[in-house]
Scaffold this motif. Structure first.
Motif, PDB file in Angstrom:
ATOM      1  N   HIS A 155      28.169  36.496  35.127  1.00 43.46           N
ATOM      2  CA  HIS A 155      29.337  37.333  35.032  1.00 43.46           C
ATOM      3  C   HIS A 155      30.066  36.886  33.623  1.00 43.46           C
ATOM      4  O   HIS A 155      30.079  35.438  33.886  1.00 43.46           O
ATOM      5  CB  HIS A 155      30.118  37.628  36.156  1.00 43.46           C
ATOM      6  N   ASP A 156      31.018  37.529  33.109  1.00 40.97           N
ATOM      7  CA  ASP A 156      31.817  36.996  31.897  1.00 40.97           C
ATOM      8  C   ASP A 156      33.060  37.248  32.513  1.00 40.97           C
ATOM      9  O   ASP A 156      34.110  37.516  31.583  1.00 40.97           O
ATOM     10  CB  ASP A 156      31.312  37.377  30.550  1.00 40.97           C
ATOM     11  N   ASN A 157      33.494  37.517  33.730  1.00 42.11           N
ATOM     12  CA  ASN A 157      34.879  37.606  33.864  1.00 42.11           C
ATOM     13  C   ASN A 157      35.991  36.610  33.346  1.00 42.11           C
ATOM     14  O   ASN A 157      35.696  35.294  33.396  1.00 42.11           O
ATOM     15  CB  ASN A 157      35.188  37.849  35.542  1.00 42.11           C
ATOM     16  N   ASP A 158      37.005  37.138  33.309  1.00 42.26           N
ATOM     17  CA  ASP A 158      38.205  36.210  32.993  1.00 42.26           C
ATOM     18  C   ASP A 158      38.587  34.962  33.976  1.00 42.26           C
ATOM     19  O   ASP A 158      38.672  35.288  35.106  1.00 42.26           O
ATOM     20  CB  ASP A 158      39.663  36.927  32.790  1.00 42.26           C
ATOM     21  N   ARG A 159      38.259  33.621  33.374  1.00 43.92           N
ATOM     22  CA  ARG A 159      38.673  32.684  34.528  1.00 43.92           C
ATOM     23  C   ARG A 159      39.927  32.049  34.772  1.00 43.92           C
ATOM     24  O   ARG A 159      40.015  30.941  35.053  1.00 43.92           O
ATOM     25  CB  ARG A 159      37.592  31.468  34.068  1.00 43.92           C
TER      26      ARG A 159
ATOM     27  N   ALA B   6      26.298  49.633  39.734  1.00 46.81           N
ATOM     28  CA  ALA B   6      26.361  48.315  39.739  1.00 46.81           C
ATOM     29  C   ALA B   6      26.996  48.014  38.202  1.00 46.81           C
ATOM     30  O   ALA B   6      27.800  47.155  38.021  1.00 46.81           O
ATOM     31  CB  ALA B   6      24.857  47.590  39.957  1.00 46.81           C
ATOM     32  N   ASP B   7      26.421  48.834  37.367  1.00 48.93           N
ATOM     33  CA  ASP B   7      26.886  48.736  35.907  1.00 48.93           C
ATOM     34  C   ASP B   7      28.543  48.927  35.950  1.00 48.93           C
ATOM     35  O   ASP B   7      29.177  48.237  34.902  1.00 48.93           O
ATOM     36  CB  ASP B   7      26.171  49.745  34.926  1.00 48.93           C
ATOM     37  N   LEU B   8      29.004  50.018  36.490  1.00 46.01           N
ATOM     38  CA  LEU B   8      30.328  50.374  36.647  1.00 46.01           C
ATOM     39  C   LEU B   8      31.287  49.130  36.956  1.00 46.01           C
ATOM     40  O   LEU B   8      32.085  48.922  36.762  1.00 46.01           O
ATOM     41  CB  LEU B   8      30.537  51.659  37.541  1.00 46.01           C
TER      42      LEU B   8
ATOM     43  N   ILE C 168      35.199  43.077  38.526  1.00 39.46           N
ATOM     44  CA  ILE C 168      35.404  42.977  40.085  1.00 39.46           C
ATOM     45  C   ILE C 168      34.970  41.590  40.215  1.00 39.46           C
ATOM     46  O   ILE C 168      34.088  40.972  40.085  1.00 39.46           O
ATOM     47  CB  ILE C 168      34.586  43.833  40.981  1.00 39.46           C
ATOM     48  N   ASP C 169      35.893  40.685  41.039  1.00 40.71           N
ATOM     49  CA  ASP C 169      35.769  39.442  41.418  1.00 40.71           C
ATOM     50  C   ASP C 169      35.175  39.462  42.814  1.00 40.71           C
ATOM     51  O   ASP C 169      34.262  38.379  42.845  1.00 40.71           O
ATOM     52  CB  ASP C 169      37.256  38.686  41.417  1.00 40.71           C
TER      53      ASP C 169
ATOM     54  N   ALA D 185      22.595  43.766  46.192  1.00 43.57           N
ATOM     55  CA  ALA D 185      21.753  42.785  45.894  1.00 43.57           C
ATOM     56  C   ALA D 185      21.597  42.771  44.493  1.00 43.57           C
ATOM     57  O   ALA D 185      21.289  41.695  44.002  1.00 43.57           O
ATOM     58  CB  ALA D 185      20.282  43.641  46.341  1.00 43.57           C
ATOM     59  N   ARG D 186      22.256  43.591  43.908  1.00 40.27           N
ATOM     60  CA  ARG D 186      22.145  43.454  42.366  1.00 40.27           C
ATOM     61  C   ARG D 186      23.508  42.559  41.962  1.00 40.27           C
ATOM     62  O   ARG D 186      23.727  42.266  40.620  1.00 40.27           O
ATOM     63  CB  ARG D 186      22.367  44.860  41.537  1.00 40.27           C
TER      64      ARG D 186
END
Length: 509
Positions: free
Chosen positions: A401-405, A478-480, A486-487, A505-506
C-alpha cells in the motif's frame, strides 16, 4: 438440456404390377399430392381389390396413416411379406418402430441397407437410431449417409448432435453446415444453441431464438432459451420459460427453469413450479435440490425431505449435502449439519475446490462448528484449512500500500457488513459508531445491504463516508477500498451470511 433430431422416410421406385393396377396407384399418388387423403386411401384400396398382391399399394397406404402407427405398421408388414426385397418398406417400418421396438427397428434398417447398400435414408435412420446407444456405429452410419448425399442437412444435424459431448468443435461445424444447407431446419438451430450454452450464452440464445422463430410451438427450445438467457436477460428468460409452459404444461424442465429464474423474488410461485417439476419428473434431482433450498427457512421438515430425495437420486451431489446442512442447522441438529457439510466438502472434485458452492459450504461448516464444538482448537483448525484453500492464493497476490505515513493525520477505519440494517449486529454497531472520535479517525462504512431499512437510515449519518457496495464483487470492492486509502479494515461478519472473507484475503487496507 435435451436434444432431438428428425428421421426420414423413403418412397420406392414404381414396381411393375399390371397396367391397370399401376394406373390406380398413380391416380392415388396424384390425389395424395392434392391433399385428398380419404380419396387416396380409397384409390389404393381399389388397387388392392383389383390385385391383392400389390406391395406398393400397401406401402403407400401406410403413408396415409401418419397418425395411426398400428395401421401404418400393418400395411408396411404386408408390403414386406408381398415383396421381401422392398428396401423402402424395411426402412420405413424400422423408422416407425424406433421408439417402441428399437432392436427390431435396427434389424429392419440393416436389412434395408443390405438390400440397397447405397440407400442413404436407411444409413441416416440407422445412425439416428443408435446415437445414444452405440455412438461409434452411429457415426459410421451418418458419415456413410453423407458420403452418399453431402447436402443432406438432417444427417449433418444428427452428426453434430452425436459429436457434441466429445468433439464440440467438430459438432459445431457439422451443425452450422446443416443450417447452411437448410436454414429452416429448426432442430439444427436448437441443437447448436444447446451446444453453445456453456461456451457462449449470447450465441446460444441467438440460435435458440432462431429455432423458436422457425417453429413457434417448439416448447423444448423455449425452455432451453430460458436457460441460456438466465444470466444475461432474466426478464426475457422468464418470458421464454412461461412460453414453454403454455405450449407444453407437462415439460418438467420448463417449470424448473422458471423456478430458478423467480426463486429469489417470487419464492412461493417458484416452490409451486418446482413441485410441478418433480411431480412430472420425479427423478429430477436438481429440481428436488432447489425445492429444498427454497423451503429451508420456511418449512424445514419439507426442506429436509426434498433434499434427502435429491441426494437419494444423486448421492454425489455436493450442493444438496451442503444445503441439507443449512436445513439441519436451522432445525438445531448441529451434529447432523456438520456431518452434511463435511460430506459436501469430501465430494467436491479437485476442480471444484475453489468453486463458490464449495467455498460457501466450508464457511457454513465453520459457522456451525462455532455452536457445535466446545473445543476452540477444532474451530481454529477448520479456519486455517479454509484460509489455506481459499484465502492464501489471494493474499499472496496482494501488493503493498502507498497510504500517507504522516503520524499526525487521521487514521481511516473501514467497516464492512451486509447487516447495517435491522439485525442483531446493529445492537453493537450503533453505539460503536455513535462514540467514535471523529477528531482523530475518519470512519468509512461499506454496506452490502440490498434492502436498506430504518436502522440503515440511523447508521448512515454516523459515518464520515457511507458507501453502498452490495452490487460490487469482492475484487471491485477491494479496489475501491484501496482507492479510499483505508488504514484499518474491520470484518464484522466473519462466517455469517453475506460475509466477504475473500475481500479481506485481498488485503485491501
Amino acid at each position: 438440456m435435451d436434444s432431438t433430431d428428425p428421421r426420414t422416410e423413403a418412397v420406392p421406385s414404381a414396381t411393375r404390377p399390371s397396367i391397370d393396377a399401376l394406373a390406380l396407384i398413380d391416380h392415388a399418388l396424384a390425389l395424395r399430392a392434392q391433399g385428398r387423403l380419404d380419396d387416396t386411401r380409397a384409390a389404393l384400396r381399389e388397387a388392392l381389390a383389383f390385385d391383392p398382391t400389390l406391395a406398393a399399394a400397401h406401402f403407400y397406404l401406410a403413408h396415409t396413416f401418419a397418425d395411426d402407427a398400428e395401421e401404418a405398421e400393418q400395411h408396411l408388414r404386408a408390403a414386406i411379406t408381398l415383396d421381401p426385397a422392398l428396401a423402402e418398406a424395411h426402412n420405413n417400418l424400422g423408422n416407425l418402430l424406433r421408439k417402441t421396438r428399437p432392436a427390431e427397428a435396427r434389424a429392419l434398417l440393416e436389412r434395408a441397407i443390405a438390400l440397397r447398400p447405397d440407400f442413404m435414408h436407411a444409413h441416416f435412420n440407422l445412425g439416428a437410431l443408435l446415437l445414444s446407444s452405440e455412438p461409434q456405429t452411429a457415426e459410421a452410419a451418418l458419415r456413410r449417409a453423407l458420403e452418399l448425399d453431402p447436402r443432406f442437412a438432417p444427417a449433418w444435424n444428427s452428426l453434430g448432435l452425436l459429436l457434441g459431448a466429445s468433439r464440440p468443435d467438430e459438432a459445431e461445424a457439422a451443425l452450422r453446415r446443416a443450417i447452411v444447407l437448410d436454414p429452416a431446419l429448426a432442430v439444427a438451430h436448437f441443437n447448436l444453441g444447446n451446444l453453445l450454452c456453456d461456451r457462449d450464452c449470447e450465441a446460444a440464445a441467438a440460435a435458440l431464438r432462431q429455432a423458436v422463430s422457425l417453429k413457434p410451438d417448439f416448447a423444448l427450445a423455449w425452455s432451453n432459451l430460458a436457460h441460456a438467457l438466465s444470466k444475461l436477460h432474466p426478464a426475457e428468460a422468464q418470458a421464454a420459460a412461461r412460453a414453454a409452459i403454455a405450449i407444453d404444461p407437462t415439460l418438467a424442465d420448463a417449470h424448473y427453469n422458471l423456478a430458478t429464474l423467480i426463486g429469489v423474488r417470487e419464492p412461493l410461485e417458484a416452490i409451486e413450479a418446482l413441485q410441478r417439476a418433480v411431480a412430472l419428473q420425479p427423478t429430477h434431482h436438481e429440481a428436488w435440490y432447489h425445492l429444498g433450498g427454497l423451503l429451508t427457512g420456511q418449512r424445514l421438515q419439507d426442506a429436509e425431505a426434498a433434499l434427502q430425495q435429491s441426494i437419494a437420486l444423486n448421492p454425489t451431489f455436493a450442493d444438496a449435502h451442503a444445503t441439507l446442512g443449512n436445513a439441519l442447522l436451522d432445525m438445531g441438529r448441529l451434529d447432523d449439519a456438520v456431518t452434511s457439510y463435511r460430506r459436501a466438502l469430501a465430494l467436491a472434485s479437485p476442480d471444484d475446490r475453489t468453486s463458490p458452492s464449495v467455498y460457501i459450504a466450508h464457511s457454513d461448516l465453520i459457522f456451525a462448528l462455532a455452536f457445535q464444538s466446545d473445543d476452540p482448537q477444532v474451530l481454529l483448525d477448520e479456519c486455517r484449512r479454509f484460509a489455506a484453500r481459499f484465502e492464501a492464493p489471494l493474499t499472496a497476490a496482494a501488493t503493498p500500500h502507498d497510504n500517507d505515513r504522516t503520524p499526525q493525520r487521521h487514521l481511516r477505519i473501514g467497516y464492512v457488513s451486509p447487516d447495517f440494517r435491522s439485525h442483531c449486529q446493529a445492537l453493537f454497531m450503533l453505539p460503536l459508531l455513535r462514540n467514535h472520535d471523529h477528531s482523530a479517525f475518519e470512519i468509512f462504512c461499506y454496506a452490502s445491504v440490498a434492502k436498506p431499512d430504518a436502522i440503515t437510515q440511523r447508521l448512515m449519518p454516523l459515518a464520515d463516508v457511507w458507501r453502498d457496495v452490495h452490487a460490487l464483487d469482492d475484487a471491485t470492492l477491494a479496489d475501491l477500498i484501496r482507492a479510499d486509502r483505508i488504514d484499518i479494515l474491520v470484518d464484522i461478519t466473519m462466517h455469517m451470511a453475506g460475509h466477504r472473507r475473500l475481500l479481506f484475503a485481498r488485503r485491501p487496507a
